[in-house]
Design a protein around this motif. Structure first.
Motif, PDB file in Angstrom:
ATOM      1  N   LEU A   1       1.090  12.372  -5.952  1.00 53.62           N
ATOM      2  CA  LEU A   1      -0.107  11.505  -6.738  1.00 53.62           C
ATOM      3  C   LEU A   1      -1.271  11.632  -6.110  1.00 53.62           C
ATOM      4  N   LEU A   2      -2.360  11.712  -7.012  1.00 51.31           N
ATOM      5  CA  LEU A   2      -3.817  11.531  -6.664  1.00 51.31           C
ATOM      6  C   LEU A   2      -4.334  10.384  -7.299  1.00 51.31           C
ATOM      7  N   VAL A   3      -4.563   9.478  -6.594  1.00 53.66           N
ATOM      8  CA  VAL A   3      -5.468   8.221  -7.113  1.00 53.66           C
ATOM      9  C   VAL A   3      -6.767   8.597  -6.788  1.00 53.66           C
ATOM     10  N   ILE A   4      -7.949   8.435  -7.917  1.00 49.12           N
ATOM     11  CA  ILE A   4      -8.927   8.752  -7.928  1.00 49.12           C
ATOM     12  C   ILE A   4     -10.071   7.968  -8.563  1.00 49.12           C
ATOM     13  N   ASP A   5     -11.131   7.558  -7.735  1.00 49.18           N
ATOM     14  CA  ASP A   5     -11.938   6.602  -8.412  1.00 49.18           C
ATOM     15  C   ASP A   5     -13.270   7.389  -8.556  1.00 49.18           C
ATOM     16  N   LEU A   6     -13.484   7.745  -9.693  1.00 45.38           N
ATOM     17  CA  LEU A   6     -14.626   8.941  -9.999  1.00 45.38           C
ATOM     18  C   LEU A   6     -15.899   8.023  -9.937  1.00 45.38           C
ATOM     19  N   ALA A   7     -16.029   6.755 -10.120  1.00 49.01           N
ATOM     20  CA  ALA A   7     -17.474   6.142  -9.993  1.00 49.01           C
ATOM     21  C   ALA A   7     -17.720   6.159  -8.639  1.00 49.01           C
ATOM     22  N   ASN A   8     -17.138   6.216  -7.513  1.00 48.65           N
ATOM     23  CA  ASN A   8     -17.437   5.944  -6.262  1.00 48.65           C
ATOM     24  C   ASN A   8     -16.870   7.396  -5.512  1.00 48.65           C
ATOM     25  N   ARG A   9     -16.678   8.264  -6.006  1.00 46.20           N
ATOM     26  CA  ARG A   9     -16.119   9.408  -5.342  1.00 46.20           C
ATOM     27  C   ARG A   9     -15.176   9.299  -4.223  1.00 46.20           C
ATOM     28  N   ARG A  10     -14.158   8.573  -4.556  1.00 45.85           N
ATOM     29  CA  ARG A  10     -13.135   8.354  -3.575  1.00 45.85           C
ATOM     30  C   ARG A  10     -11.917   8.866  -4.148  1.00 45.85           C
ATOM     31  N   ARG A  11     -10.831   9.440  -3.282  1.00 43.67           N
ATOM     32  CA  ARG A  11      -9.683   9.742  -3.812  1.00 43.67           C
ATOM     33  C   ARG A  11      -8.702   9.790  -2.647  1.00 43.67           C
ATOM     34  N   SER A  12      -7.535   9.482  -3.080  1.00 42.14           N
ATOM     35  CA  SER A  12      -6.327   9.548  -2.150  1.00 42.14           C
ATOM     36  C   SER A  12      -5.011  10.067  -2.481  1.00 42.14           C
ATOM     37  N   ARG A  13      -4.498  10.671  -1.621  1.00 41.49           N
ATOM     38  CA  ARG A  13      -2.996  11.344  -2.072  1.00 41.49           C
ATOM     39  C   ARG A  13      -1.849  10.875  -1.548  1.00 41.49           C
ATOM     40  N   PHE A  14      -0.951  10.694  -2.275  1.00 38.66           N
ATOM     41  CA  PHE A  14       0.590  10.113  -1.875  1.00 38.66           C
ATOM     42  C   PHE A  14       1.754  11.154  -2.491  1.00 38.66           C
TER      43      PHE A  14
END
Length: 311
Positions: A104-117
């Motif tokens: 899983l890649l969870v990504i916040d495009l508005a704040n340029r943040r991403r986390s992987r699970f």
């Protein structure tokens, strides 16, 4: 956490083995408080899964804020917005029924943040007239970590979303048509899914200026790999298993393009010179194309390009 043999081999070839080893400490098997807080507001994720033919797929997951819930430090629950897709046209659903590996890649495009699970998943769904009306995924986490913000173009989710959209419709092809090729040629963002037979599935993000993905023909793409976090999860997986999946999103229309095939990493200096800032290239051979209209109710408005996009 330790890296597998493929990741180590690519780190050595890139000359960053020592730097990569220092990053092991950022990878955890727990969903830490910062990640829990991040997930609470997210609406966009990409899933990597594997089908019964060993093909790898990247799939789009969207929902209202909170559609990804943290049940405990090692378990996620995802309530996926399916929007009436036929079960037979959703690789994610069919794949997880046969293989529980998920990235899983969870990504916040508005704040340029991403986390992987990365971990194992169980999926269930409700069908109405042969179409999925809801899907739930429970994920037991093996790896969790944040990624750097490089190459993420800022996009904002539009506040007004049309809930009366037509049902999602999927078309399957063996190659890209002209519309698909134009779509890819104009893209500044896509997502890549990969799989290691022992370490599991992984989903990652790629970004650049429009044109950074080149169409060689209707079954082959070429794209650059820029300087990243030096861990090389994707390339390490590809070294061991060349099967991969790509996902392109039409952020304005809510359509998606899913490609599955095989990827080959290219280190040749002469070919690298064709792409500004490229440290490696990837040649992607397409086996199957799925184009889905109205894949999500969400729409995004473009903000600005990443300031670190090469060229």
């Amino acid at each position: 956490m330790s890296f597998h043999s493929g990741e180590i081999a690519v780190q050595n070839q890139a000359g960053v083995r020592e730097e990569a080893q220092k990053l092991c400490s950022v990878i955890s098997n727990l969903i830490k408080p910062a990640a829990q807080e991040f997930l609470r507001t997210q609406q966009l994720a990409i899933a990597s899964t594997v089908d019964i033919h060993s093909q790898v797929w990247a799939s789009l997951l969207t929902g209202e804020p909170g559609f990804i819930q943290v049940l405990n430090q090692q378990t996620l629950h995802i309530n996926v917005q399916i929007d009436g897709c036929s079960k037979s046209t959703i690789p994610l659903y069919q794949n997880l029924e046969n293989n529980q590996d998920i990235g899983l890649l969870v990504i916040d495009l508005a704040n340029r943040r991403r986390s992987r699970f990365n971990g194992k998943a169980e999926i269930s769904g409700t069908c109405t007239d042969g179409r999925l009306s809801s899907t739930n995924i429970k994920v037991d986490i093996k790896q969790a970590f944040f990624n750097c913000p490089k190459y993420i173009q800022i996009r904002h989710i539009e506040k007004t979303v049309n809930d009366s959209l037509e049902q999602a419709e999927t078309v399957t092809r063996d190659a890209l048509n002209e519309k698909n090729q134009f779509w890819i040629a104009q893209s500044d963002t896509f997502f890549i899914a990969s799989f290691h037979p022992e370490s599991g599935a992984d989903a990652s993000h790629r970004g650049g200026f429009p044109g950074f993905v080149r169409i060689l023909n209707s079954n082959k793409l070429l794209f650059p790999d820029y300087s990243g976090n030096n861990m090389f999860q994707t390339f390490g997986n590809l070294l061991v298993n060349s099967h991969a999946g790509l996902l392109f999103i039409d952020f304005q229309a809510g359509d998606i393009l899913q490609l599955t095939g095989k990827a080959k990493v290219i280190w040749d200096a002469e070919r690298l010179s064709e792409f500004a800032g490229a440290e490696r290239l990837v040649e992607f051979e397409i086996k199957q194309v799925l184009e889905t209209q109205n894949a999500t109710r969400l729409r995004w408005q473009f903000g600005e390009y990443s300031p670190v996009n090469p060229g």
